[in-house]
Design a protein around this motif. Sequence first.
Motif, PDB file in Angstrom:
ATOM      1  N   GLY A  22     -10.106   9.628 -30.827  1.00 53.49           N
ATOM      2  CA  GLY A  22     -10.246   8.626 -31.882  1.00 53.49           C
ATOM      3  C   GLY A  22     -11.272   7.568 -31.520  1.00 53.49           C
ATOM      4  N   GLY A  24     -12.177   4.822 -33.322  1.00 50.32           N
ATOM      5  CA  GLY A  24     -12.103   3.555 -34.056  1.00 50.32           C
ATOM      6  C   GLY A  24     -12.249   2.442 -33.029  1.00 50.32           C
ATOM      7  N   VAL A  25     -12.007   1.208 -33.460  1.00 54.20           N
ATOM      8  CA  VAL A  25     -12.273   0.095 -32.540  1.00 54.20           C
ATOM      9  C   VAL A  25     -11.357   0.135 -31.318  1.00 54.20           C
ATOM     10  CG1 VAL A  25     -10.779  -1.605 -33.709  1.00 54.20           C
ATOM     11  CG2 VAL A  25     -12.778  -2.341 -32.415  1.00 54.20           C
ATOM     12  N   ASN A  26     -10.125   0.617 -31.485  1.00 55.84           N
ATOM     13  CA  ASN A  26      -9.220   0.619 -30.331  1.00 55.84           C
ATOM     14  C   ASN A  26      -9.584   1.703 -29.322  1.00 55.84           C
ATOM     15  OD1 ASN A  26      -7.650  -1.611 -31.064  1.00 55.84           O
ATOM     16  ND2 ASN A  26      -6.514  -0.371 -32.541  1.00 55.84           N
ATOM     17  N   GLU A  45     -14.392  11.732 -31.477  1.00 53.56           N
ATOM     18  CA  GLU A  45     -14.124  11.165 -32.800  1.00 53.56           C
ATOM     19  C   GLU A  45     -14.440  12.259 -33.825  1.00 53.56           C
ATOM     20  OE1 GLU A  45     -12.982   8.538 -34.716  1.00 53.56           O
ATOM     21  OE2 GLU A  45     -13.713   9.854 -36.320  1.00 53.56           O
ATOM     22  N   ARG A  46     -13.460  12.581 -34.653  1.00 55.94           N
ATOM     23  CA  ARG A  46     -13.662  13.735 -35.547  1.00 55.94           C
ATOM     24  C   ARG A  46     -14.669  13.454 -36.668  1.00 55.94           C
ATOM     25  NH1 ARG A  46      -8.824  14.402 -40.001  1.00 55.94           N
ATOM     26  NH2 ARG A  46      -9.235  12.391 -40.897  1.00 55.94           N
ATOM     27  N   ALA A  53      -9.747   3.464 -40.149  1.00 56.81           N
ATOM     28  CA  ALA A  53      -9.232   2.135 -40.528  1.00 56.81           C
ATOM     29  C   ALA A  53     -10.224   1.049 -40.133  1.00 56.81           C
ATOM     30  CB  ALA A  53      -7.888   1.883 -39.839  1.00 56.81           C
ATOM     31  N   SER A  54     -10.958   1.299 -39.051  1.00 55.32           N
ATOM     32  CA  SER A  54     -11.868   0.260 -38.552  1.00 55.32           C
ATOM     33  C   SER A  54     -13.008  -0.051 -39.519  1.00 55.32           C
ATOM     34  CB  SER A  54     -12.425   0.666 -37.187  1.00 55.32           C
ATOM     35  OG  SER A  54     -11.353   0.790 -36.281  1.00 55.32           O
ATOM     36  N   SER A  58     -10.485  -5.970 -44.013  1.00 56.39           N
ATOM     37  CA  SER A  58     -10.991  -7.048 -44.878  1.00 56.39           C
ATOM     38  C   SER A  58     -12.129  -7.797 -44.197  1.00 56.39           C
ATOM     39  CB  SER A  58      -9.871  -8.036 -45.216  1.00 56.39           C
ATOM     40  OG  SER A  58      -8.838  -7.376 -45.900  1.00 56.39           O
ATOM     41  N   MET A  60     -12.147  -9.541 -41.588  1.00 54.03           N
ATOM     42  CA  MET A  60     -11.764 -10.844 -41.052  1.00 54.03           C
ATOM     43  C   MET A  60     -11.492 -10.742 -39.560  1.00 54.03           C
ATOM     44  SD  MET A  60     -11.492 -12.859 -43.600  1.00 54.03           S
ATOM     45  CE  MET A  60     -10.596 -14.117 -42.722  1.00 54.03           C
ATOM     46  N   ALA A 211     -10.054  16.702 -31.691  1.00 51.29           N
ATOM     47  CA  ALA A 211      -9.045  17.324 -30.836  1.00 51.29           C
ATOM     48  C   ALA A 211      -8.168  18.151 -31.763  1.00 51.29           C
ATOM     49  CB  ALA A 211      -8.218  16.249 -30.147  1.00 51.29           C
ATOM     50  N   PRO A 243      -4.195   5.689 -37.965  1.00 51.63           N
ATOM     51  CA  PRO A 243      -3.188   6.208 -38.883  1.00 51.63           C
ATOM     52  C   PRO A 243      -2.937   7.716 -38.716  1.00 51.63           C
ATOM     53  CG  PRO A 243      -5.195   5.541 -40.050  1.00 51.63           C
ATOM     54  CD  PRO A 243      -5.342   5.083 -38.636  1.00 51.63           C
ATOM     55  N   GLY A 392      -1.838  -2.935 -34.657  1.00 53.73           N
ATOM     56  CA  GLY A 392      -2.832  -3.884 -34.152  1.00 53.73           C
ATOM     57  C   GLY A 392      -3.825  -4.330 -35.191  1.00 53.73           C
ATOM     58  N   TRP A 394      -7.856  -5.546 -35.985  1.00 51.12           N
ATOM     59  CA  TRP A 394      -9.238  -5.401 -35.495  1.00 51.12           C
ATOM     60  C   TRP A 394      -9.509  -6.531 -34.509  1.00 51.12           C
ATOM     61  CZ3 TRP A 394     -14.111  -5.263 -34.114  1.00 51.12           C
ATOM     62  CH2 TRP A 394     -14.940  -4.226 -34.511  1.00 51.12           C
ATOM     63  N   THR A 395      -9.130  -7.741 -34.957  1.00 47.48           N
ATOM     64  CA  THR A 395      -9.433  -8.943 -34.187  1.00 47.48           C
ATOM     65  C   THR A 395      -8.983  -8.845 -32.724  1.00 47.48           C
ATOM     66  OG1 THR A 395      -8.944 -10.110 -36.243  1.00 47.48           O
ATOM     67  CG2 THR A 395      -9.177 -11.463 -34.268  1.00 47.48           C
TER      68      THR A 395
HETATM   69  C1  FAD Z   1      -7.016  -2.464 -45.709  1.00 52.93           C
HETATM   70  C2  FAD Z   1      -7.063  -2.970 -44.302  1.00 52.93           C
HETATM   71  C3  FAD Z   1      -7.404  -4.297 -44.075  1.00 52.93           C
HETATM   72  C4  FAD Z   1      -7.449  -4.774 -42.764  1.00 52.93           C
HETATM   73  N1  FAD Z   1      -7.927  -6.031 -42.549  1.00 52.93           N
HETATM   74  C5  FAD Z   1      -8.039  -6.485 -41.288  1.00 52.93           C
HETATM   75  C6  FAD Z   1      -8.662  -7.722 -41.047  1.00 52.93           C
HETATM   76  O1  FAD Z   1      -9.179  -8.372 -41.951  1.00 52.93           O
HETATM   77  N2  FAD Z   1      -8.718  -8.155 -39.773  1.00 52.93           N
HETATM   78  C7  FAD Z   1      -8.177  -7.462 -38.740  1.00 52.93           C
HETATM   79  O2  FAD Z   1      -8.218  -7.947 -37.615  1.00 52.93           O
HETATM   80  N3  FAD Z   1      -7.636  -6.238 -38.930  1.00 52.93           N
HETATM   81  C8  FAD Z   1      -7.575  -5.728 -40.173  1.00 52.93           C
HETATM   82  N4  FAD Z   1      -7.072  -4.479 -40.402  1.00 52.93           N
HETATM   83  C9  FAD Z   1      -6.532  -3.701 -39.265  1.00 52.93           C
HETATM   84  C10 FAD Z   1      -7.601  -2.957 -38.487  1.00 52.93           C
HETATM   85  O3  FAD Z   1      -8.654  -2.529 -39.293  1.00 52.93           O
HETATM   86  C11 FAD Z   1      -6.986  -1.741 -37.801  1.00 52.93           C
HETATM   87  O4  FAD Z   1      -5.787  -2.075 -37.183  1.00 52.93           O
HETATM   88  C12 FAD Z   1      -7.903  -1.167 -36.743  1.00 52.93           C
HETATM   89  O5  FAD Z   1      -9.178  -0.931 -37.275  1.00 52.93           O
HETATM   90  C13 FAD Z   1      -7.316   0.129 -36.212  1.00 52.93           C
HETATM   91  O6  FAD Z   1      -8.263   0.743 -35.384  1.00 52.93           O
HETATM   92  P1  FAD Z   1      -7.937   2.114 -34.652  1.00 52.93           P
HETATM   93  O7  FAD Z   1      -9.047   2.366 -33.725  1.00 52.93           O
HETATM   94  O8  FAD Z   1      -6.572   2.064 -34.074  1.00 52.93           O
HETATM   95  O9  FAD Z   1      -7.872   3.182 -35.840  1.00 52.93           O
HETATM   96  P2  FAD Z   1      -9.073   3.874 -36.651  1.00 52.93           P
HETATM   97  O10 FAD Z   1     -10.192   2.954 -36.888  1.00 52.93           O
HETATM   98  O11 FAD Z   1      -8.476   4.543 -37.832  1.00 52.93           O
HETATM   99  O12 FAD Z   1      -9.594   4.964 -35.647  1.00 52.93           O
HETATM  100  C14 FAD Z   1      -8.916   6.189 -35.457  1.00 52.93           C
HETATM  101  C15 FAD Z   1      -9.947   7.284 -35.443  1.00 52.93           C
HETATM  102  O13 FAD Z   1      -9.350   8.508 -35.020  1.00 52.93           O
HETATM  103  C16 FAD Z   1     -10.085   9.545 -35.607  1.00 52.93           C
HETATM  104  N5  FAD Z   1      -9.320  10.799 -35.534  1.00 52.93           N
HETATM  105  C17 FAD Z   1      -8.264  11.176 -36.288  1.00 52.93           C
HETATM  106  N6  FAD Z   1      -7.851  12.403 -35.918  1.00 52.93           N
HETATM  107  C18 FAD Z   1      -8.664  12.808 -34.908  1.00 52.93           C
HETATM  108  C19 FAD Z   1      -8.752  13.997 -34.125  1.00 52.93           C
HETATM  109  N7  FAD Z   1      -7.897  15.029 -34.296  1.00 52.93           N
HETATM  110  N8  FAD Z   1      -9.723  14.094 -33.189  1.00 52.93           N
HETATM  111  C20 FAD Z   1     -10.601  13.068 -33.008  1.00 52.93           C
HETATM  112  N9  FAD Z   1     -10.574  11.922 -33.733  1.00 52.93           N
HETATM  113  C21 FAD Z   1      -9.595  11.790 -34.664  1.00 52.93           C
HETATM  114  C22 FAD Z   1     -10.314   9.060 -37.023  1.00 52.93           C
HETATM  115  O14 FAD Z   1     -11.405   9.722 -37.632  1.00 52.93           O
HETATM  116  C23 FAD Z   1     -10.546   7.572 -36.814  1.00 52.93           C
HETATM  117  O15 FAD Z   1     -11.912   7.221 -36.815  1.00 52.93           O
HETATM  118  C24 FAD Z   1      -7.081  -3.933 -41.685  1.00 52.93           C
HETATM  119  C25 FAD Z   1      -6.783  -2.587 -41.919  1.00 52.93           C
HETATM  120  C26 FAD Z   1      -6.815  -2.106 -43.202  1.00 52.93           C
HETATM  121  C27 FAD Z   1      -6.571  -0.635 -43.435  1.00 52.93           C
END
Ligand code: FAD
Length: 563
Positions: A22, A24-26, A45-46, A53-54, A58, A60, A211, A243, A392, A394-395
């Motif tokens: 994955g 994303g930002v985490n 990253e797929r 989600a990243s 919003s 912010m 994966a 997610p 979690g 983004w911030t």
């Molecule tokens: C509508 C909305 C508004 C938000 N607003 C804010 C805000 O204003 N401020 C704030 O701080 N936070 C906000 N958040 C929260 C924040 O965006 C998320 O918590 C954060 O981006 C999560 O990051 P992540 O890396 O965990 O997940 P993701 O960014 O979803 O990264 C997960 C990645 O895993 C990849 N993946 C999935 N399956 C596989 C696989 N089999 N193999 C390889 N890769 C795979 C996906 O393609 C994806 O890119 C908001 C979220 C949403 C949805």
Amino acid sequence: MARQNTLDALRADPEISVLIIGGGVNGIGTFRDLALNGVDALLVERGDFGSGASAASSHMLHGGIRYLENGEFRLVNEALRERDRMLLNAPHYAKPLRTTIPIFRWFSGLLNAPLKFLNLLDRPGERGALVIKIGLTFYDFLVRKERAMPQHEFRLREAALREYPGLNPAIICAASYYDAWMPSPERICLEMTLDAEAANSRCQALNYVSAIAGDGEGVVLRDELCGAEYRVKPKVVINAAGPWIDFVNEDVGAGGQRFISGTKGSHLILDQPELLAAARDSEIFFENDDGRIVLILPFFNRVMIGTTDIRIDNPDEARITDAEIDYLLAMVSKVFPRVRVDQSQIVFSFSGVRPLPYSEGGATGQISRDHSIRTLPASGKRAYPVHSLIGGKWTAFRAFSEQAADQALDDLDQPRTVSTENISIGGGRAYPRTDAERDAWLGDLRRRTKLPLPRLRQLFERYGTRAEDIAAFIAVGNDHALKHHPSYSRREIEFMLQFEKIEHLDDLLLRRTLIAMLGETTRDLISELAHIYAESLGWNDERKVNEVERVIDILRDKHRVAL
Ligand SMILES: Cc1cc2nc3c(=O)[nH]c(=O)nc-3n(C[C@H](O)[C@H](O)[C@H](O)COP(=O)(O)OP(=O)(O)OC[C@H]3O[C@@H](n4cnc5c(N)ncnc54)[C@H](O)[C@@H]3O)c2cc1C
């Protein structure tokens, strides 16, 4: 290392210390942390980096004043600190943001927090001035030591209406405070990926690699560009699939427990100059009639409005619905009753899924926004532990990533040697902080590259100090403005194609630039870009046609942009 070389090297030697699933930002934050701490890590990253989600937040960078009501003091405290760190470490993409809350009642909502604490509240009552005052005072208190931005202020009705004449005259007062926003979250993700690889040559990140399975000893990866499969043997797996975490655990043989309850949130980008003027460079943050907190955010020459919060089982199905569009457009009239908004002003929309911790029933707004790590230890059946990064903001990604990296360092019995607390990101490095410093920086770059100052200023606004590399690249070739988007130039695009891990047209339009989000994509521009890609990346005619169709489909299907 070029993408194919990395894949070939994995075929020859599949052993790696940490596999991060994955981008994303985490996942990327954890990758960067491990890279800086000398661990060899592979991130897959797929899709494209920062496309889940990243990309859907919003935008912010905030402590999340609303979460105080849910008693999430730890999260708010951590997020405020991380917000301020982002202002220092990524000043090119993290900007202070004045936020104004129009208020319609004095005393209501006082019992929200205690009732929530006693589990007697499903939907909060309207928040009045007193509750908001308590929240903002606490918000200011948390950052009192390293105050990076001004304290909050309250204005009575007349003063508030003088400042924002378009506001609903039914308000009794307005509160303003400072948070921060990030126009280009996807670029922050990309730049951290590049930083990590530059810091540690044993760390590689691959987009468009999924994966797909696990056999107890290894994890099977699939190159989504050609279908080829690879098997890697990690010592530790970090499931950062946001997610999609439960799906990934199921696929790689670590399933059985449900960790995630996703909720969908959608946003619209409007071309509505009257609304932009009414907001006066402030985010307008307010409670809608249904008790949800929503926002109106000036976004360059556009306005972003959001968001919704709806349970969803499969994140792949997240699309904005007609009902959400109606809801978002209607909410504007609560605060700016004289501004007309309608569907014809929508230039872009996006939906994403919050990877919230599993919960059954209850109001979505009350589910914790805090983060946690769920560990499935190595067992007889699986040679490696799997750490899933749940929830979690983004911030707070840096703090969360640090905790995830600590788990991996523990598993590997390696010490932490570096903290990311004060490490700049990409074009935030050596960032000129004052006008005088910036002018000197630009003047020096002008002497070296001979590019005109306005152009250098534009590159600096877009890429921070990374503009130095881009300007140098532009200066040594034949450059010209794009015919169908003259604010970008051909060499600028070629730079991104060569150095920014671009595979598809949508990577550039949706995530390396703000072109799509600002509603500036046209068919002519897509054709022009496809031509540049073909010359730069060696695409044949068939690939060109397929890519053009692909990006038009994505824009229509996921962003309601019809070209
Ligand atoms: C509508 C909305 C508004 C938000 N607003 C804010 C805000 O204003 N401020 C704030 O701080 N936070 C906000 N958040 C929260 C924040 O965006 C998320 O918590 C954060 O981006 C999560 O990051 P992540 O890396 O965990 O997940 P993701 O960014 O979803 O990264 C997960 C990645 O895993 C990849 N993946 C999935 N399956 C596989 C696989 N089999 N193999 C390889 N890769 C795979 C996906 O393609 C994806 O890119 C908001 C979220 C949403 C949805």
